[in-house]
Design a protein around this motif. Sequence first.
Motif, PDB file in Angstrom:
ATOM      1  N   VAL A 111       0.846  -1.194   0.000  1.00  0.00           N
ATOM      2  CA  VAL A 111       0.000   0.000   0.000  1.00  0.00           C
ATOM      3  C   VAL A 111       0.877   1.238   0.000  1.00  0.00           C
ATOM      4  CG1 VAL A 111      -1.973  -1.101   1.142  1.00  0.00           C
ATOM      5  CG2 VAL A 111      -0.202  -0.003   2.522  1.00  0.00           C
ATOM      6  N   LYS A 112       0.356   2.300  -0.603  1.00  0.00           N
ATOM      7  CA  LYS A 112       1.064   3.580  -0.637  1.00  0.00           C
ATOM      8  C   LYS A 112       0.717   4.343   0.633  1.00  0.00           C
ATOM      9  CE  LYS A 112       2.085   7.492  -3.642  1.00  0.00           C
ATOM     10  NZ  LYS A 112       3.457   7.510  -3.234  1.00  0.00           N
ATOM     11  N   VAL A 113       1.774   4.671   1.397  1.00  0.00           N
ATOM     12  CA  VAL A 113       1.624   5.432   2.632  1.00  0.00           C
ATOM     13  C   VAL A 113       2.444   6.700   2.455  1.00  0.00           C
ATOM     14  CG1 VAL A 113       2.023   5.470   5.112  1.00  0.00           C
ATOM     15  CG2 VAL A 113       1.380   3.332   3.996  1.00  0.00           C
ATOM     16  N   ALA A 114       1.762   7.837   2.382  1.00  0.00           N
ATOM     17  CA  ALA A 114       2.425   9.124   2.150  1.00  0.00           C
ATOM     18  C   ALA A 114       3.268   9.016   0.886  1.00  0.00           C
ATOM     19  CB  ALA A 114       3.231   9.548   3.360  1.00  0.00           C
ATOM     20  N   ASP A 115       4.586   9.156   0.991  1.00  0.00           N
ATOM     21  CA  ASP A 115       5.424   9.100  -0.200  1.00  0.00           C
ATOM     22  C   ASP A 115       6.179   7.780  -0.318  1.00  0.00           C
ATOM     23  OD1 ASP A 115       7.133   9.421   1.889  1.00  0.00           O
ATOM     24  OD2 ASP A 115       8.317  11.027   0.989  1.00  0.00           O
ATOM     25  N   GLY A 116       5.772   6.773   0.429  1.00  0.00           N
ATOM     26  CA  GLY A 116       6.431   5.472   0.388  1.00  0.00           C
ATOM     27  C   GLY A 116       5.439   4.355   0.175  1.00  0.00           C
ATOM     28  N   VAL A 117       5.972   3.164  -0.019  1.00  0.00           N
ATOM     29  CA  VAL A 117       5.133   1.980  -0.200  1.00  0.00           C
ATOM     30  C   VAL A 117       5.522   0.974   0.870  1.00  0.00           C
ATOM     31  CG1 VAL A 117       4.478   0.143  -1.793  1.00  0.00           C
ATOM     32  CG2 VAL A 117       4.965   2.417  -2.682  1.00  0.00           C
ATOM     33  N   TRP A 118       4.522   0.473   1.586  1.00  0.00           N
ATOM     34  CA  TRP A 118       4.750  -0.477   2.681  1.00  0.00           C
ATOM     35  C   TRP A 118       4.125  -1.825   2.331  1.00  0.00           C
ATOM     36  CZ3 TRP A 118       5.135   0.918   8.367  1.00  0.00           C
ATOM     37  CH2 TRP A 118       5.749   2.160   8.545  1.00  0.00           C
ATOM     38  N   PRO A 119       4.707  -2.920   2.843  1.00  0.00           N
ATOM     39  CA  PRO A 119       4.043  -4.220   2.704  1.00  0.00           C
ATOM     40  C   PRO A 119       2.761  -4.195   3.531  1.00  0.00           C
ATOM     41  CG  PRO A 119       6.045  -4.414   4.036  1.00  0.00           C
ATOM     42  CD  PRO A 119       5.982  -3.013   3.532  1.00  0.00           C
ATOM     43  N   ALA A 120       1.764  -4.893   3.040  1.00  0.00           N
ATOM     44  CA  ALA A 120       0.470  -4.866   3.728  1.00  0.00           C
ATOM     45  C   ALA A 120      -0.156  -6.255   3.783  1.00  0.00           C
ATOM     46  CB  ALA A 120      -0.468  -3.908   3.014  1.00  0.00           C
ATOM     47  N   HIS A 121      -0.914  -6.482   4.824  1.00  0.00           N
ATOM     48  CA  HIS A 121      -1.742  -7.681   4.967  1.00  0.00           C
ATOM     49  C   HIS A 121      -3.175  -7.233   5.154  1.00  0.00           C
ATOM     50  CE1 HIS A 121       1.831 -10.263   6.585  1.00  0.00           C
ATOM     51  NE2 HIS A 121       1.881 -10.091   5.286  1.00  0.00           N
ATOM     52  N   GLY A 122      -4.083  -7.963   4.554  1.00  0.00           N
ATOM     53  CA  GLY A 122      -5.484  -7.650   4.690  1.00  0.00           C
ATOM     54  C   GLY A 122      -6.294  -8.426   3.678  1.00  0.00           C
ATOM     55  N   PRO A 123      -7.582  -8.122   3.597  1.00  0.00           N
ATOM     56  CA  PRO A 123      -8.426  -8.814   2.618  1.00  0.00           C
ATOM     57  C   PRO A 123      -7.996  -8.457   1.197  1.00  0.00           C
ATOM     58  CG  PRO A 123      -9.636  -7.036   3.692  1.00  0.00           C
ATOM     59  CD  PRO A 123      -8.318  -7.142   4.376  1.00  0.00           C
ATOM     60  N   ASP A 124      -8.248  -9.376   0.272  1.00  0.00           N
ATOM     61  CA  ASP A 124      -7.886  -9.141  -1.123  1.00  0.00           C
ATOM     62  C   ASP A 124      -8.486  -7.833  -1.616  1.00  0.00           C
ATOM     63  OD1 ASP A 124      -6.620 -11.537  -0.947  1.00  0.00           O
ATOM     64  OD2 ASP A 124      -7.950 -12.624  -2.305  1.00  0.00           O
ATOM     65  N   ALA A 125      -7.667  -7.069  -2.348  1.00  0.00           N
ATOM     66  CA  ALA A 125      -8.114  -5.776  -2.876  1.00  0.00           C
ATOM     67  C   ALA A 125      -7.299  -5.454  -4.124  1.00  0.00           C
ATOM     68  CB  ALA A 125      -7.929  -4.685  -1.827  1.00  0.00           C
ATOM     69  N   ALA A 126      -7.956  -4.813  -5.067  1.00  0.00           N
ATOM     70  CA  ALA A 126      -7.297  -4.422  -6.316  1.00  0.00           C
ATOM     71  C   ALA A 126      -6.466  -3.157  -6.101  1.00  0.00           C
ATOM     72  CB  ALA A 126      -8.349  -4.177  -7.398  1.00  0.00           C
ATOM     73  N   ALA A 127      -5.498  -2.954  -6.995  1.00  0.00           N
ATOM     74  CA  ALA A 127      -4.696  -1.727  -6.949  1.00  0.00           C
ATOM     75  C   ALA A 127      -5.624  -0.527  -7.063  1.00  0.00           C
ATOM     76  CB  ALA A 127      -3.674  -1.724  -8.076  1.00  0.00           C
ATOM     77  N   GLY A 128      -5.348   0.507  -6.282  1.00  0.00           N
ATOM     78  CA  GLY A 128      -6.171   1.713  -6.295  1.00  0.00           C
ATOM     79  C   GLY A 128      -7.265   1.719  -5.239  1.00  0.00           C
ATOM     80  N   THR A 129      -7.516   0.587  -4.603  1.00  0.00           N
ATOM     81  CA  THR A 129      -8.548   0.506  -3.569  1.00  0.00           C
ATOM     82  C   THR A 129      -8.091   1.272  -2.328  1.00  0.00           C
ATOM     83  OG1 THR A 129      -9.166  -1.693  -4.344  1.00  0.00           O
ATOM     84  CG2 THR A 129      -9.920  -1.064  -2.140  1.00  0.00           C
ATOM     85  N   ARG A 130      -9.018   2.022  -1.737  1.00  0.00           N
ATOM     86  CA  ARG A 130      -8.705   2.743  -0.502  1.00  0.00           C
ATOM     87  C   ARG A 130      -8.933   1.814   0.687  1.00  0.00           C
ATOM     88  NH1 ARG A 130      -9.692   8.433   0.143  1.00  0.00           N
ATOM     89  NH2 ARG A 130     -11.315   7.815   1.587  1.00  0.00           N
ATOM     90  N   MET A 131      -7.938   1.805   1.575  1.00  0.00           N
ATOM     91  CA  MET A 131      -8.002   0.951   2.762  1.00  0.00           C
ATOM     92  C   MET A 131      -7.640   1.791   3.981  1.00  0.00           C
ATOM     93  SD  MET A 131      -8.577  -2.097   1.391  1.00  0.00           S
ATOM     94  CE  MET A 131      -7.940  -3.544   2.205  1.00  0.00           C
ATOM     95  N   ARG A 132      -8.050   1.322   5.137  1.00  0.00           N
ATOM     96  CA  ARG A 132      -7.718   2.007   6.391  1.00  0.00           C
ATOM     97  C   ARG A 132      -6.716   1.148   7.164  1.00  0.00           C
ATOM     98  NH1 ARG A 132     -12.454   4.407   8.988  1.00  0.00           N
ATOM     99  NH2 ARG A 132     -11.806   6.077   7.616  1.00  0.00           N
ATOM    100  N   VAL A 133      -5.680   1.795   7.696  1.00  0.00           N
ATOM    101  CA  VAL A 133      -4.672   1.103   8.503  1.00  0.00           C
ATOM    102  C   VAL A 133      -5.273   0.838   9.879  1.00  0.00           C
ATOM    103  CG1 VAL A 133      -2.384   1.285   9.557  1.00  0.00           C
ATOM    104  CG2 VAL A 133      -2.785   2.242   7.266  1.00  0.00           C
ATOM    105  N   VAL A 134      -5.236  -0.435  10.304  1.00  0.00           N
ATOM    106  CA  VAL A 134      -5.773  -0.785  11.620  1.00  0.00           C
ATOM    107  C   VAL A 134      -4.677  -1.175  12.616  1.00  0.00           C
ATOM    108  CG1 VAL A 134      -8.060  -1.420  10.786  1.00  0.00           C
ATOM    109  CG2 VAL A 134      -6.269  -3.151  10.865  1.00  0.00           C
TER     110      VAL A 134
END
Length: 152
Positions: A111-134
């Motif tokens: 996922v894109k976080v500010a100006d970087g990209v972090w590894p993420a775990h969560g339900p399947d989602a397509a590129a461009g989907t908005r997600m909330r960090v929990v």
Amino acid sequence: MLDGVGAGMAWLVFALAMGVAELILPGIFLVFLAIAAAITGVAVLALPDLPVPVQLASFAIWSGVTVLIGRRWYRDYPVATSDPLLNDRAARLIGEIVTVDQPIAGGSGRVKVADGVWPAHGPDAAAGTRMRVVAIEGGVVLVEPVESLPAG
């Protein structure tokens, strides 16, 4: 070698220098050494025949005592701050809305976080989907879809 009064004054000058150094380079540590030096200086003024090894032992012991008292003080009375998460970047991310950069498939993606990209775990989602960090676990962002959260 300095006489008792001279040695006592030297300790007090050293204490003053440590106090000034604490003001110039604040680190909340030199102040405790300054207190130990001041106590040693007063002891040498009161007991002018105090040998140098005893003076150094006094300074070492009082340094330990004042540092321990200071640590206990700051643990029991923490310094209030307007931004408790100032130096905790991961905790600051919780609740942020991020965008999936590389699709989350099989529970993993990026996922894109500010100006970087972090590894993420969560339900399947397509590129461009908005997600909330929990949560953040070991440098991995745990996300969930924005729509799954209640409003407010």
